[in-house]
Each structure stands twice: as structure tokens, then as C-alpha cells.
Design an enzyme around this catalytic site. Structure first.
Site, PDB file in Angstrom:
ATOM      1  N   ILE A  71       2.331  -1.339   6.957  1.00 34.31           N
ATOM      2  CA  ILE A  71       3.478  -2.233   7.135  1.00 34.31           C
ATOM      3  C   ILE A  71       4.774  -1.514   6.792  1.00 34.31           C
ATOM      4  CG2 ILE A  71       4.528  -4.421   6.416  1.00 34.31           C
ATOM      5  CD1 ILE A  71       1.732  -5.393   5.664  1.00 34.31           C
ATOM      6  N   MET A 112       4.087   0.784  -1.848  1.00 33.74           N
ATOM      7  CA  MET A 112       4.511   2.154  -2.128  1.00 33.74           C
ATOM      8  C   MET A 112       6.026   2.231  -2.214  1.00 33.74           C
ATOM      9  SD  MET A 112       2.022   4.162   0.564  1.00 33.74           S
ATOM     10  CE  MET A 112       2.430   3.028   1.909  1.00 33.74           C
ATOM     11  N   GLY A 140       8.851   4.497   1.921  1.00 29.37           N
ATOM     12  CA  GLY A 140       8.644   3.205   1.267  1.00 29.37           C
ATOM     13  C   GLY A 140       7.993   2.180   2.173  1.00 29.37           C
ATOM     14  N   SER A 141       6.921   1.526   1.716  1.00 29.16           N
ATOM     15  CA  SER A 141       6.179   0.646   2.608  1.00 29.16           C
ATOM     16  C   SER A 141       5.026  -0.035   1.873  1.00 29.16           C
ATOM     17  CB  SER A 141       5.646   1.463   3.785  1.00 29.16           C
ATOM     18  OG  SER A 141       5.111   2.685   3.318  1.00 29.16           O
ATOM     19  N   ARG A 142       4.055  -0.532   2.638  1.00 36.49           N
ATOM     20  CA  ARG A 142       2.943  -1.277   2.052  1.00 36.49           C
ATOM     21  C   ARG A 142       1.715  -1.176   2.960  1.00 36.49           C
ATOM     22  NH1 ARG A 142       3.510  -7.834   1.344  1.00 36.49           N
ATOM     23  NH2 ARG A 142       1.376  -8.403   1.882  1.00 36.49           N
TER      24      ARG A 142
END
Length: 232
Positions: free
Chosen positions: A159, A102, A189-191
Site C-alpha cells: 500500500i 514502514m 514510507g508505506s504499509r
């Protein structure tokens, strides 16, 4: 994407987790505007972006227990067989992992990929390297949950990344979740990694954009084999 789809994903309510941030951005805009008027308009643009970041759109989730649904908006950054993190207490053998990255313009609400009950939940401190890197799955700060689903235990890992420094998860062990149900978010922002038990066949391709709560990541029992894609 049609104009209707764009508006459907933009003109939506702000999640309550974003209220303090939107208020802080706007207050800062007023202060900066008092110092120098052009700064107010810059701050206002940033305030609108903050509200956009914390948007919480409604989604139409497919109701099929053979389907695994994307837990987030973003880009499919990894599809591979890997050993899941130890804290998930899943198989010591490689499992299918599908990762969704993301960026700061994606909606950051996280959703359950399958229907089931949360059996395990653990938070682990770590680094804040680029979430697109493969080592982020093991090195970065993360929050992991295991859902006992129709086809076995599914691991879902939030994450943190370079910019994301706050993982939010409002589910608890023993809580039932429906596919597509909101369980958390990651700020800025991440995953998300999804670990799937044997029998799941990917239904997305690397680089494809996914829509949280709607896009089918994988499927059980189809016998069709992995998806093949081409640029068009």
C-alpha cells in the site's frame, strides 16, 4: 537492539532499485555545492540517507510451514478481522489481517510471508492518504498478490502512503516463492497488509517492531491462543 544488530541492518548492500536515486542525490549535491559549499554537505547527508533507505539486509527466515513471517520491517499497526479487498478474490467473510507500517527509516524490501506459488497479482490505482489510517487498505494505491500456501491462500497487499508514490513488484503469477524471499519494495514510507486464512493465531502485538523475513506474525496449529503483551 545490540550494536551488532544495528550494524548488521545498516552496513549492508544497496538494492539495485536504489542506484538511480542515490546517483541523483549525489549529483544534486555536487551542483548545490558548486553554488554554495555548505549545501554540498547537506546534500551528502541526504545521499547517505537515500542509500540507507534502499538497504537490502540478509535475514535468517524460520523454516516452518506453520509460521507466517513478517513481509517487512516496521511497526505492527493493525491486527483485526476484516473483509479482504475484492481484487484479491479471497473469502467474502472476514479474515485475520495483520498490517506492518514502514516509516522512511525502515528497510523497504518486501518479502513473502509464507512459502507457496503466486496465483493472483493485481495493481489498483488510488489515493495517497496516510498509510497508518485504516481506510488506506481500501482507498490507497496498492499492489496485491495471493500466495497459495501450505494452509490456504494468503493475501499480501503493498500500500502506498503520503510519501510513497511508487510500488515495485518483480514477481509474476505462477512464480514459486520461499518464505522470506524478496518480491518487491515501496519507495519512501508505506504499509503492507497480510490476510490469513482461518486457523492463524497472531504472534505479535500492536505497536511491536517487526523484522522483515524474521519476525513471526502468526502461527497455525499451536492452540496457544492470541499473544498477550505488556510494556516492559
Amino acid at each position: 537492539m545490540s550494536l551488532f544488530d544495528t550494524m548488521r541492518n545498516t552496513l549492508v548492500p544497496v538494492h539495485k532499485e536504489g542506484y538511480p536515486f542515490v546517483a541523483a542525490f549525489f549529483a544534486a549535491s555536487l551542483v548545490l555545492g558548486w553554488i554554495w559549499e555548505p549545501l554540498f554537505w547537506i546534500g551528502l547527508v541526504l545521499t547517505l540517507w537515500c542509500a540507507y533507505f534502499f538497504r537490502d539486509p540478509e535475514r535468517m527466515t524460520p523454516q516452518d510451514e506453520d509460521l507466517v513471517i513478517s513481509p517487512a520491517d516496521g511497526r505492527i499497526s493493525s491486527i483485526q478481522m476484516v473483509t479482504p479487498p475484492e481484487e484479491l478474490n479471497l473469502s467474502s467473510e472476514p479474515m485475520l489481517r495483520i498490517s506492518v507500517f514502514m516509516n522512511v527509516f525502515d528497510a523497504h524490501i518486501n518479502r513473502a510471508p509464507v512459502r507457496g506459488t503466486v496465483s493472483h497479482l493485481v495493481y489498483r490505482e488510488g489515493q495517497f492518504v496516510n498509510a497508518e489510517l485504516d481506510k488506506a487498505s481500501t482507498d490507497n494505491e496498492r499492489n496485491s498478490l495471493v500466495i497459495d500456501g501450505p494452509h490456504g491462500q494468503v493475501g499480501v497487499v503493498q500500500i502506498a502512503g503520503l510519501v510513497a508514490r511508487r510500488i515495485v513488484c518483480w514477481t509474476t503469477p505462477g512464480q514459486p516463492l520461499d518464505a522470506g524471499e524478496r518480491f518487491g519494495l515501496i519507495r519512501f514510507g508505506s504499509r503492507l497488509d497480510v490476510y490469513l486464512p482461518a486457523g492463524a493465531e497472531p504472534r505479535v502485538a500492536l505497536g511491536q517492531r517487526s523484522v522483515g523475513g524474521e519476525t513471526v506474525l502468526a502461527e497455525y496449529g499451536s492452540g496457544k491462543g492470541p499473544v498477550i503483551s505488556r510494556r516492559s
